[in-house]
Scaffold this motif. Sequence first.
Motif, short mmCIF file in Angstrom:
data_model
loop_
_atom_site.label_atom_id
_atom_site.label_comp_id
_atom_site.label_asym_id
_atom_site.label_seq_id
_atom_site.Cartn_x
_atom_site.Cartn_y
_atom_site.Cartn_z
N THR A 9 -11.28 2.36 -10.02
CA THR A 9 -9.89 2.44 -10.86
C THR A 9 -9.21 3.79 -10.83
OG1 THR A 9 -11.03 0.71 -12.29
CG2 THR A 9 -8.90 1.93 -13.12
N LEU A 10 -8.10 3.93 -10.39
CA LEU A 10 -7.35 5.11 -10.18
C LEU A 10 -6.01 4.86 -11.07
CD1 LEU A 10 -7.62 5.82 -6.26
CD2 LEU A 10 -8.80 6.72 -8.20
N ALA A 11 -5.63 5.92 -11.59
CA ALA A 11 -4.21 6.28 -12.01
C ALA A 11 -3.52 6.97 -10.99
CB ALA A 11 -4.44 6.95 -13.48
N VAL A 12 -2.48 6.42 -10.27
CA VAL A 12 -1.52 7.08 -9.29
C VAL A 12 -0.19 6.56 -9.85
CG1 VAL A 12 -1.12 6.98 -6.75
CG2 VAL A 12 -3.67 6.44 -7.67
N GLN A 13 0.64 7.52 -9.71
CA GLN A 13 1.90 7.44 -10.16
C GLN A 13 2.44 6.52 -11.23
OE1 GLN A 13 3.57 6.20 -6.30
NE2 GLN A 13 3.20 8.03 -5.37
N GLU A 14 1.61 6.77 -12.48
CA GLU A 14 2.08 5.93 -13.66
C GLU A 14 1.59 4.54 -13.54
OE1 GLU A 14 5.84 6.38 -15.03
OE2 GLU A 14 5.58 8.48 -15.23
N ARG A 15 0.60 4.27 -12.43
CA ARG A 15 -0.09 2.75 -12.02
C ARG A 15 -1.44 2.80 -12.42
NH1 ARG A 15 3.38 -0.66 -9.17
NH2 ARG A 15 5.36 0.47 -8.34
N LYS A 16 -2.02 1.71 -12.59
CA LYS A 16 -3.37 1.49 -12.76
C LYS A 16 -3.73 0.89 -11.46
CE LYS A 16 -7.24 0.06 -15.46
NZ LYS A 16 -7.74 -0.44 -16.81
N LEU A 17 -4.38 1.36 -10.52
CA LEU A 17 -4.77 0.72 -9.45
C LEU A 17 -6.24 0.53 -9.46
CD1 LEU A 17 -2.65 2.73 -6.61
CD2 LEU A 17 -2.06 0.65 -7.99
N ILE A 18 -6.81 -0.75 -8.78
CA ILE A 18 -8.09 -0.87 -8.44
C ILE A 18 -8.12 -0.76 -7.00
CG2 ILE A 18 -9.88 -2.78 -8.55
CD1 ILE A 18 -8.70 -3.66 -11.39
N VAL B 280 -8.32 -1.46 0.37
CA VAL B 280 -7.47 -2.93 -0.52
C VAL B 280 -7.25 -2.00 -2.06
CG1 VAL B 280 -7.58 -4.94 -1.37
CG2 VAL B 280 -8.74 -4.50 0.66
N THR B 281 -6.20 -2.11 -2.20
CA THR B 281 -5.24 -1.84 -3.54
C THR B 281 -4.84 -2.95 -4.23
OG1 THR B 281 -3.18 -1.07 -2.76
CG2 THR B 281 -4.89 0.52 -2.41
N HIS B 282 -5.25 -3.00 -5.87
CA HIS B 282 -4.40 -4.04 -6.61
C HIS B 282 -3.80 -3.39 -7.61
CE1 HIS B 282 -4.03 -7.54 -8.95
NE2 HIS B 282 -4.70 -6.88 -9.69
N ASP B 283 -2.64 -3.69 -7.95
CA ASP B 283 -2.02 -2.95 -9.08
C ASP B 283 -2.22 -3.82 -10.41
OD1 ASP B 283 -0.16 -1.91 -10.81
OD2 ASP B 283 1.52 -1.95 -9.84
N ALA B 284 -3.03 -3.15 -11.26
CA ALA B 284 -3.55 -3.74 -12.45
C ALA B 284 -2.71 -3.28 -13.77
CB ALA B 284 -4.80 -3.58 -12.74
N ALA C 19 0.75 -1.12 -0.10
CA ALA C 19 0.03 0.06 -0.03
C ALA C 19 0.82 1.24 -0.02
CB ALA C 19 -1.01 -0.09 1.29
N GLN C 20 2.02 1.29 0.74
CA GLN C 20 2.87 2.14 0.70
C GLN C 20 3.55 2.62 -0.77
OE1 GLN C 20 5.58 2.67 4.21
NE2 GLN C 20 4.84 0.70 4.86
N GLN C 21 3.58 1.63 -1.41
CA GLN C 21 4.24 1.53 -2.67
C GLN C 21 3.14 2.05 -3.77
OE1 GLN C 21 5.80 -2.11 -4.40
NE2 GLN C 21 6.81 -0.75 -6.30
N HIS C 22 2.14 1.56 -3.37
CA HIS C 22 0.78 1.86 -4.50
C HIS C 22 0.62 3.17 -4.37
CE1 HIS C 22 -0.40 -2.71 -5.00
NE2 HIS C 22 0.83 -2.31 -5.55
N LEU C 23 0.23 3.66 -3.14
CA LEU C 23 -0.40 5.21 -2.90
C LEU C 23 0.47 6.18 -2.30
CD1 LEU C 23 -3.47 3.59 -0.89
CD2 LEU C 23 -3.29 4.45 -3.17
N GLY C 24 1.73 5.93 -2.12
CA GLY C 24 2.76 6.79 -1.84
C GLY C 24 2.74 7.17 -0.32
N LEU C 25 2.37 6.23 0.31
CA LEU C 25 2.16 6.38 1.97
C LEU C 25 3.30 6.09 2.58
CD1 LEU C 25 -1.35 4.86 2.37
CD2 LEU C 25 -0.73 7.06 2.09
#
Length: 444
Positions: A169-178, A192-196, A130-136
């Motif tokens: 579905t979010l676009a965060v830091q050049e990632r597509k997150l669900i 819950v975040t999933h890197d798609a 989650a820290q990597q996905h959301l920058g936390l």
Amino acid sequence: MSPQLLFWIPAALRLLVSVAGVGVVYFFFGATASLVAALLAMAALAFTQLHYLYRLGSWLDNPTHSKLPDGWGAWTDIFARLYRMRRDDEKNQIELAEWLARFRQAMSLLPDGVVIMDDVLFLEWCNPAAQQHLGLHLERDKGMRVTNLIRNPAFIDYIILGRYELPLTLAVQERKLIVQIIPFENRRQILVTHDATESERIDMMRRDFIANASHELRTPLTVINGFLEIALAQPNLDPQIRTAHLKLMTEQGQRMQNLIGDMLTLTRLESADYPLRTEHVHMTTLLEGILIEAEALSSGKHQLSLVVEGPDLLGNVDELRSAFSNLVSNAVRYTPQDGSIDLAWQAQADGGARFVVRDTGIGISQEHIARLTERFYRVDKSRSRETQGTGLGLAIVRHVLLRHRATLLVESLPGKGSTFTVCFPADALMSVGMPMTSDVTEPL
């Protein structure tokens, strides 16, 4: 025996012993002495109770680090029970700590992000994903509102609307997150975040592959069907024209056959059920055969040379022949007449070896080099059609080299020619005493 009897019987016995003692004093010394003895006995009992009450209170102030006192009378059983309770509590705490450590370890290994928040969205805990996905950052951001940490309008709207039964579905830091919020307990929520990103890339590659394959097959099928329609509509067609049509249909049919063959080869190379079968690869024999094929393809239009100075390899002969032939045939196709193509197999200083294909062809611009091994990627589509390429040759090369743990380096300048270098590690070379064949499965 019931706990009540276990308490009252010893207490009654101690009281009877005290009364008996006072009676003995009365019998020998009279009423005054017995009264004094009775008062002293009651004072001793009261002092004992107060003493143990004080020690119990002191222990309750710091039950973790203080030792339980030794009791007397009923206090013995009380302190024994407290000791068992503390021991069970310590055991439960140890087990709880172990389970918590296992939970955090499991959460830290999850590929999906997990964020635990309270009912007003204050961050309580999150795993590394989650820290990597959301920058936390847990230590820095703990206790802060998640909506202040994730400043994404779509995420804010998702929170406001509260439609948590559907993922976002979010676009965060050049990632597509669900992402999805799951309420649990009364005052807790899980994000819950999933890197798609990778799955989306694979889906895009699959769509592109189907579209490109359909496009590549459509042209030869159109040509063949068109000529067949002409043949059916004009049974008395001039034999010379009919022969020209048949020749073109044969070429287009061969093109389709080559394309399907390359697609089947790629599918086989990517399959986990197709392990790498290694054997002794005699490099001199292999490269001399490839040189003969290149000379036939060139038809005397180029100057070709071969230098073999390296050791033999441990690998799959057919796969290596396919990869090396693709590199050499590309050099022949994209090198103008009277150009030169040099092939070399050389040992390297680090103990490995390399296969080099150097040509004086048309060259490749830098922006295209990174994508050369993609399926159906062509630098010049019109020229690729002229050379009858399928667009899958370098993709096959890449997969073969992955299975052999080799790397491909490309150096090229437009109009100056290209150099393709395949580098093999030292443990891929044949050495004395090495087994001739073995089954090796390499991850792709």
